[in-house]
Enzyme design. Structure first.
Site, short mmCIF file in Angstrom:
data_model
loop_
_atom_site.label_atom_id
_atom_site.label_comp_id
_atom_site.label_asym_id
_atom_site.label_seq_id
_atom_site.Cartn_x
_atom_site.Cartn_y
_atom_site.Cartn_z
N LEU A 191 0.87 -1.18 0.00
CA LEU A 191 0.00 0.00 0.00
C LEU A 191 0.90 1.23 0.00
O LEU A 191 1.49 1.58 1.02
CB LEU A 191 -0.93 0.00 1.22
CG LEU A 191 -2.17 -0.89 1.13
CD1 LEU A 191 -1.80 -2.37 1.16
CD2 LEU A 191 -3.15 -0.57 2.25
N MET A 192 1.00 1.86 -1.16
CA MET A 192 2.02 2.89 -1.39
C MET A 192 1.41 4.28 -1.42
O MET A 192 0.60 4.60 -2.29
CB MET A 192 2.73 2.60 -2.72
CG MET A 192 3.68 3.67 -3.18
SD MET A 192 5.11 3.86 -2.10
CE MET A 192 6.11 2.49 -2.65
N LYS A 221 -8.57 3.39 6.41
CA LYS A 221 -7.54 2.35 6.37
C LYS A 221 -8.17 0.97 6.16
O LYS A 221 -7.63 0.12 5.44
CB LYS A 221 -6.72 2.37 7.67
CG LYS A 221 -5.91 3.63 7.88
CD LYS A 221 -4.78 3.75 6.88
CE LYS A 221 -3.90 4.95 7.12
NZ LYS A 221 -3.13 4.87 8.36
N GLY A 273 3.27 0.59 5.71
CA GLY A 273 4.37 1.26 6.40
C GLY A 273 4.01 1.73 7.78
O GLY A 273 4.68 2.62 8.33
N GLN A 316 -2.76 4.26 14.37
CA GLN A 316 -1.74 3.21 14.48
C GLN A 316 -1.47 2.80 15.93
O GLN A 316 -0.40 2.29 16.23
CB GLN A 316 -0.46 3.67 13.78
CG GLN A 316 -0.66 3.81 12.27
CD GLN A 316 0.54 4.40 11.54
OE1 GLN A 316 1.65 4.42 12.06
NE2 GLN A 316 0.32 4.90 10.33
N CYS A 331 17.19 15.37 -17.94
CA CYS A 331 17.87 14.39 -17.08
C CYS A 331 18.52 13.38 -18.01
O CYS A 331 18.23 13.33 -19.20
CB CYS A 331 16.91 13.71 -16.11
SG CYS A 331 15.68 12.65 -16.90
#
Length: 487
Positions: A191-192, A273, A295, A304, A459
């Site tokens: 889960l990013m 969540k 994370g 959390q 770049c």
């Protein structure tokens, strides 16, 4: 130190110690996977690179022209404990030949320094390793400008390995990434959010040999999605590109609207969540992935706490890994520094933590059950149905296809200002004005520039410039940004 008479450089790769204590079958599988991963990675750099697998090591022989890129690739490949950069010499079957060759190679590095010789030997020889060390050491002391031999705390350690009549002089040692080879430990769906925590957690699972896919819940529009895609691409390119992985983007704005409609304010954060886990489970099932990754760190934010994490976990039957669960923020940020994701994370918006008013820190299972019944799960099903699946290596093309950014190669066809966005403190030489703004400062510094000019982002490989040009167009509504790619 390179062999001046050779156009190739040799590396000896030592396996992560946990690989070597496995049973014979598991050990063969892991070393075989590492060999396959290296072949996949290195052939992209140069088709002439040779990879050889042995029971206790892997050897890589690379053209000198590819040396810097190969070195970086080896350092960042999971499964390797140590990288030895060596000079190889064949047909040295006597102590006399060996000591002379070592003397030629290391003499300059010993000037006015103390030294010790460390030797390893395999094969059949008329001498022992200790005799090899003392003979070479005595010769170096007599025929170089070294200060003296110091076996306990030398300035320079001369390391040699003799395999039958092949002499390897170890010139440099590098610490490897350690961990298991990717492809040996299954798949996981991360889960990013693009912030510090989710990127570091993803790095940990990649390092442990887990094929790490990414799922992103879009609450902030195209600009946020591009930012998360950038860091996912960076992580995959640096640590995991031996395998293709998916990037899944789930539109979550309607889900958020439904949360506001149905859920008590104090339970909104926990509910969000839970819904992300539910959606992730559905996607993971479709990809036959057994575990989810977050994370989260205990007590870092209100959702959390141990109680709230337990309430969140009730929403999914999947195994959920939280490698950062007992780490504090400074530790996580230090790792982000080391792996190169800090610049991405610092500019990433965080939406999950702003929707609750007076969020609950010790939720009630019964109350959560009542709140959950109010939610219309058809909205969640629709979000999962509308999710976009692409491979991470397709990210640049995907963004370009959504809103193509023009690429300019001829600087004489306009009044351009080139912005070199590379992190290194260098600026490309061009025939027009060129300024330096590293990519991680571009979002804040670009708006300070005169907006009546045409800007070209540059770049080295054209990937970051493409992504950042699209970001600026979307977030800053800047139409005066394109990409510069020299012919």
């Amino acid at each position: 130190m390179q062999n001046p008479s050779s156009k190739t450089q040799k590396f000896i790769l030592k396996f992560f110690p946990e690989i070597m204590i496995k049973g014979s079958s598991a050990r063969r599988q892991m070393t075989g996977q590492l060999y396959t991963n290296l072949v996949t990675l290195l052939e992209r750099i140069d088709a002439d690179i040779k990879v050889r697998k042995y029971s206790d090591k892997i050897e890589v022989l690379t053209p000198i022209s590819a040396l810097p890129e190969v070195r970086i690739t080896l350092i960042n490949t999971p499964g390797i404990e140590q990288i030895l950069e060596v000079l190889q010499f064949d047909n040295l079957d006597t102590l006399d030949k060996i000591k002379h060759k070592v003397g030629v190679i290391v003499a300059k590095s010993l000037e006015d320094k103390t030294f010790a010789v460390r030797a390893k030997r395999s094969g059949t020889h008329t001498f022992k390793s200790t005799e090899l060390e003392s003979t070479v050491g005595g010769y170096l002391l007599a025929h170089t400008d070294a200060k003296k031999v110091d076996l306990h705390n030398p300035d320079v350690t001369v390391r040699i390995e003799l395999i039958e009549s092949q002499l390897n002089i170890i010139t440099t040692k590098y610490k490897g990434l350690s961990g298991f080879p990717i492809g040996t430990q299954g798949d996981i769906l991360s889960l990013m959010s693009g912030g510090f925590d989710s990127t570091v957690a993803s790095y940990f699972t990649m390092k442990r040999g887990i094929k790490t896919h990414f799922i992103f819940f879009n609450l902030g529009g195209m600009a946020h999605e591009i930012g998360v895609k950038q860091v996912a691409l960076y992580l995959w390119s640096k640590f995991g590109s031996s395998h293709r992985v998916k990037f899944i983007s789930v539109p979550f704005d309607d889900v958020l609207t439904e949360i506001f409609r149905s859920t008590a304010p104090t339970y909104m954060g926990v509910t969000l969540k839970r819904l992300m886990l539910m959606a992730s489970e559905k996607v993971a099932d479709s990809l036959e992935i057994d575990a989810l990754l977050t994370g989260e760190s205990v007590a870092q934010v209100s959702s959390q706490t141990l109680r709230n994490l337990a309430i969140i976990d009730q929403a999914s039957n999947k195994l959920i890994l939280r490698p950062l669960s007992t780490m504090n923020k400074p530790e996580i940020m230090a790792i982000a520094d080391d792996i190169g994701t800090r610049h991405f994370a610092e500019s990433m918006p965080e939406y999950c933590g702003v929707i609750s008013q007076n969020p609950i820190t010790h939720g009630s299972f019964k109350r959560m059950e009542r709140e959950a019944k109010k939610f219309n799960y058809e909205v969640l099903d629709k979000a999962v149905e509308d999710a976009q699946h692409i491979y991470v290596d397709e990210i640049v093309d995907d963004i370009s296809n959504q809103a193509p950014i023009e690429v300019v190669s001829d600087l004489t066809q306009g009044n351009f200002v080139v912005i070199d966005i590379r992190a290194e403190d260098v600026c490309i030489e061009t025939s027009c004005e060129c300024i330096k703004i590293p990519f991680h400062k571009l979002k804040t510094e670009f708006e300070k520039l005169p907006q009546d000019k045409e800007y070209l982002l540059y770049c080295e490989k054209g990937i970051m410039s493409q992504l950042h040009a699209q970001y600026l167009r979307d977030a800053k509504k800047s139409e005066n940004v394109r990409v510069y790619r020299p012919l």
